[in-house]
Design a protein around this motif. Structure first.
Motif, PDB file in Angstrom:
ATOM      1  N   SER A   1      16.136  -0.754 -44.246  1.00 21.56           N
ATOM      2  CA  SER A   1      15.421  -0.738 -45.516  1.00 21.56           C
ATOM      3  C   SER A   1      13.920  -0.749 -45.229  1.00 21.56           C
ATOM      4  CB  SER A   1      15.808  -1.955 -46.363  1.00 21.56           C
ATOM      5  OG  SER A   1      15.224  -1.886 -47.637  1.00 21.56           O
TER       6      SER A   1
ATOM      7  N   ASP B   1      16.015   3.643 -48.077  1.00 17.48           N
ATOM      8  CA  ASP B   1      17.092   3.317 -47.146  1.00 17.48           C
ATOM      9  C   ASP B   1      17.134   4.423 -46.098  1.00 17.48           C
ATOM     10  OD1 ASP B   1      17.887   0.967 -48.295  1.00 17.48           O
ATOM     11  OD2 ASP B   1      19.508   1.855 -49.481  1.00 17.48           O
TER      12      ASP B   1
ATOM     13  N   HIS C   1       9.881  -0.347 -46.693  1.00 10.54           N
ATOM     14  CA  HIS C   1       8.999  -0.485 -47.850  1.00 10.54           C
ATOM     15  C   HIS C   1       7.628   0.086 -47.483  1.00 10.54           C
ATOM     16  CE1 HIS C   1       7.959  -2.071 -51.762  1.00 10.54           C
ATOM     17  NE2 HIS C   1       6.923  -2.741 -51.264  1.00 10.54           N
TER      18      HIS C   1
ATOM     19  N   THR D   1      10.342   2.359 -51.820  1.00 16.82           N
ATOM     20  CA  THR D   1      11.345   1.659 -51.018  1.00 16.82           C
ATOM     21  C   THR D   1      12.442   2.649 -50.655  1.00 16.82           C
ATOM     22  OG1 THR D   1      10.856  -0.375 -52.240  1.00 16.82           O
ATOM     23  CG2 THR D   1      12.831  -0.364 -50.879  1.00 16.82           C
TER      24      THR D   1
ATOM     25  N   MET E   1      21.914   0.945 -41.397  1.00 19.50           N
ATOM     26  CA  MET E   1      21.008   1.133 -42.533  1.00 19.50           C
ATOM     27  C   MET E   1      19.766   0.261 -42.368  1.00 19.50           C
ATOM     28  SD  MET E   1      20.986   3.077 -45.243  1.00 19.50           S
ATOM     29  CE  MET E   1      22.717   3.338 -45.676  1.00 19.50           C
TER      30      MET E   1
ATOM     31  N   GLU F   1      19.232   5.725 -42.938  1.00 19.63           N
ATOM     32  CA  GLU F   1      20.483   5.613 -42.203  1.00 19.63           C
ATOM     33  C   GLU F   1      20.335   6.320 -40.866  1.00 19.63           C
ATOM     34  OE1 GLU F   1      25.276   6.608 -42.675  1.00 19.63           O
ATOM     35  OE2 GLU F   1      23.862   7.065 -44.288  1.00 19.63           O
TER      36      GLU F   1
ATOM     37  N   LEU G   1      16.654  -7.461 -52.111  1.00 19.88           N
ATOM     38  CA  LEU G   1      16.146  -6.645 -51.014  1.00 19.88           C
ATOM     39  C   LEU G   1      16.085  -7.458 -49.732  1.00 19.88           C
ATOM     40  CD1 LEU G   1      13.184  -4.495 -52.410  1.00 19.88           C
ATOM     41  CD2 LEU G   1      15.411  -3.696 -51.615  1.00 19.88           C
ATOM     42  N   ASN G   2      16.509  -6.853 -48.650  1.00 17.98           N
ATOM     43  CA  ASN G   2      16.358  -7.435 -47.319  1.00 17.98           C
ATOM     44  C   ASN G   2      15.668  -6.384 -46.463  1.00 17.98           C
ATOM     45  OD1 ASN G   2      16.515  -9.020 -45.046  1.00 17.98           O
ATOM     46  ND2 ASN G   2      18.643  -8.485 -44.608  1.00 17.98           N
ATOM     47  N   LEU G   3      14.346  -6.370 -46.511  1.00 14.80           N
ATOM     48  CA  LEU G   3      13.580  -5.284 -45.916  1.00 14.80           C
ATOM     49  C   LEU G   3      13.453  -5.448 -44.409  1.00 14.80           C
ATOM     50  CD1 LEU G   3      10.901  -5.152 -48.723  1.00 14.80           C
ATOM     51  CD2 LEU G   3      12.537  -3.346 -48.187  1.00 14.80           C
ATOM     52  N   ASP G   4      13.635  -4.330 -43.693  1.00 16.14           N
ATOM     53  CA  ASP G   4      13.577  -4.339 -42.235  1.00 16.14           C
ATOM     54  C   ASP G   4      12.219  -3.913 -41.706  1.00 16.14           C
ATOM     55  OD1 ASP G   4      16.551  -4.756 -41.451  1.00 16.14           O
ATOM     56  OD2 ASP G   4      16.633  -3.155 -42.949  1.00 16.14           O
TER      57      ASP G   4
ATOM     58  N   GLN H   1      15.410   7.506 -51.214  1.00 14.56           N
ATOM     59  CA  GLN H   1      14.414   6.682 -51.907  1.00 14.56           C
ATOM     60  C   GLN H   1      15.111   5.863 -52.986  1.00 14.56           C
ATOM     61  OE1 GLN H   1      11.172   8.487 -54.333  1.00 14.56           O
ATOM     62  NE2 GLN H   1       9.813   7.274 -53.055  1.00 14.56           N
ATOM     63  N   LYS H   2      14.875   4.540 -52.947  1.00 10.68           N
ATOM     64  CA  LYS H   2      15.488   3.647 -53.910  1.00 10.68           C
ATOM     65  C   LYS H   2      14.539   3.296 -55.046  1.00 10.68           C
ATOM     66  CE  LYS H   2      19.018   2.347 -52.982  1.00 10.68           C
ATOM     67  NZ  LYS H   2      20.347   2.983 -53.167  1.00 10.68           N
TER      68      LYS H   2
END
Length: 400
Positions: free
Chosen positions: A18, A316, A20, A314, A16, A318, A46-49, A294-295
């Protein structure tokens, strides 16, 4: 001596990411305010990648363009200063006059991200001027093709047909010759956002303002030009968008949350949008292979340096197993460790980079931080008669 053994692909199924996405028409303003809220830096959940940031109407006067050509532009430097402490690296950017697109990613994902292409598609003055148009960055992310488009379409209520024409023109101009997937419509994901300039038809100014005040946004959706076009245009219908649960983002008096109070009194509109399109999958395709959810889809009313409010989405993403060539990994171990599995370092390398013959070698740069190879040479041969003396190999490194 070391021994290499081939392992099963290590990228876990259902990894997964994330993401933004930011779109903002900054109206030539400089980055003078704290953007922590815009970048969700205050959200501990949030832990954005990956960050994808698209700006429109950046200052593109001749002095600004010359300065940016010689030095890092202010917006890029500003975002780097904010994101680099979080182990996020700017991996690509593209600019066309006032349009600007940036992509940041965390260190650990860099071995799995390949920059395929960056392009600019001007549509102003019949394609000769870049004040309007689109810019794109195409990536291969964990083996999947992801195209990112930041656009600025023609303004004004009466230019809706022209907006749709430019939308099609940008899409038709994005081909990628020489790659496995040259047609952008065959890419796994298209993220398309920007100042699309679609307006609200029919309703008068007072009715629109009343709906905004009472948060009756749904009544305005039916007359939103993009909402209408998606019903009628087959290709545009394939692009998804989250519900517009925030006030129209244009047009505001600068340094306020008041809609236009000038003599023109422009009618508010949702000009700033974020769309996405997933490639159609066969009915029997593995549903966990590649999914985007979409979160969040919001505007940020606290920012008032422009007549537009920024919008963020934001997501996710996968990603699952795709092709062995994207995930082939090797484990390098000492001879006395071949039958043991303790404390091995695992590295990743594309199988196409492996030399064809035993006489060829590769020089690799291994990063302890990433626990992976981050640089690799072209295959080369060691000349016959070339030997390394054991006493040389055992000498300590010189102190610099």
């Amino acid at each position: 001596m070391t021994t290499a053994s081939l392992r099963k692909p290590s990228a876990p199924k259902g990894l997964m990411l994330s993401i933004h996405v930011v779109t903002w028409n900054v109206a030539s303003a400089a980055p003078t305010v704290d953007l922590s809220d815009l970048l969700q830096l205050n959200n501990e959940d949030l832990n954005l990648d990956i960050y994808i940031i698209g700006l429109q109407e950046m200052n593109y006067g001749i002095i600004s363009l010359l300065s940016d050509a010689a030095f890092e532009d202010p917006w890029s430097s500003f975002f780097m200063d904010m994101l680099s402490p979080l182990n996020l690296v700017k991996i690509s950017q593209v600019r066309m006059q006032g349009l600007f697109l940036l992509v940041f990613a965390k260190y650990q994902h860099l071995p799995y991200i390949q920059i395929i292409s960056t392009k600019s598609i001007p549509t102003g003055l019949y394609g000769y001027w870049g004040n309007k148009g689109g810019i794109t960055i195409c990536l291969k992310v964990y083996g999947y093709y992801v195209s990112i488009i930041n656009c600025h379409l023609p303004p004004h209520m009466y230019n809706n047909d022209q907006r749709l024409e430019h939308f099609d023109r940008i899409l038709e101009s994005l081909t990628f010759e020489g790659y496995d997937v040259p047609n952008i419509l065959d890419h796994d994901l298209i993220l398309w956002f920007g100042d699309m300039n679609f307006r609200i038809e029919d309703f008068g100014l007072l009715f629109v303002q009343e709906c905004i005040t009472k948060k009756r946004y749904k009544e305005l959706w039916e007359k939103d030009q993009l909402f209408i076009a998606k019903k009628q245009d087959r290709l545009l219908r394939e692009f998804q968008e989250g519900p517009l649960l925030f006030p129209p983002t244009y047009k505001f008096d600068r340094h306020s949350n008041n809609y236009d109070t000038s003599e023109k009194k422009r009618k508010p509109a949702w000009t700033d949008r974020i769309l996405w399109r997933l490639k159609r999958q066969p009915a029997k395709a593995n549903p966990s292979g590649f999914l985007l959810t979409q979160k969040d889809y919001v505007s940020h009313m606290t920012y008032s340096i422009s007549d537009h409010k920024p919008v963020t989405g934001t997501f996710d993403l996968e990603v699952g197993m795709r092709h062995i060539n994207d995930y082939v990994s090797y484990v390098w171990v000492g001879d006395n460790q071949v039958s043991r599995g303790n404390n091995l370092n695992q590295v990743y390398i594309n199988i196409s980079a492996i030399p064809d013959t035993e006489e060829q070698f590769l020089l690799c740069y291994y990063s302890n931080n990433l626990h992976s190879i981050v640089g690799i040479s072209q295959p080369f041969k060691i000349p016959s008669g070339f030997f390394l003396r054991e006493d040389i190999l055992s000498e300590p490194e010189p102190q610099l």
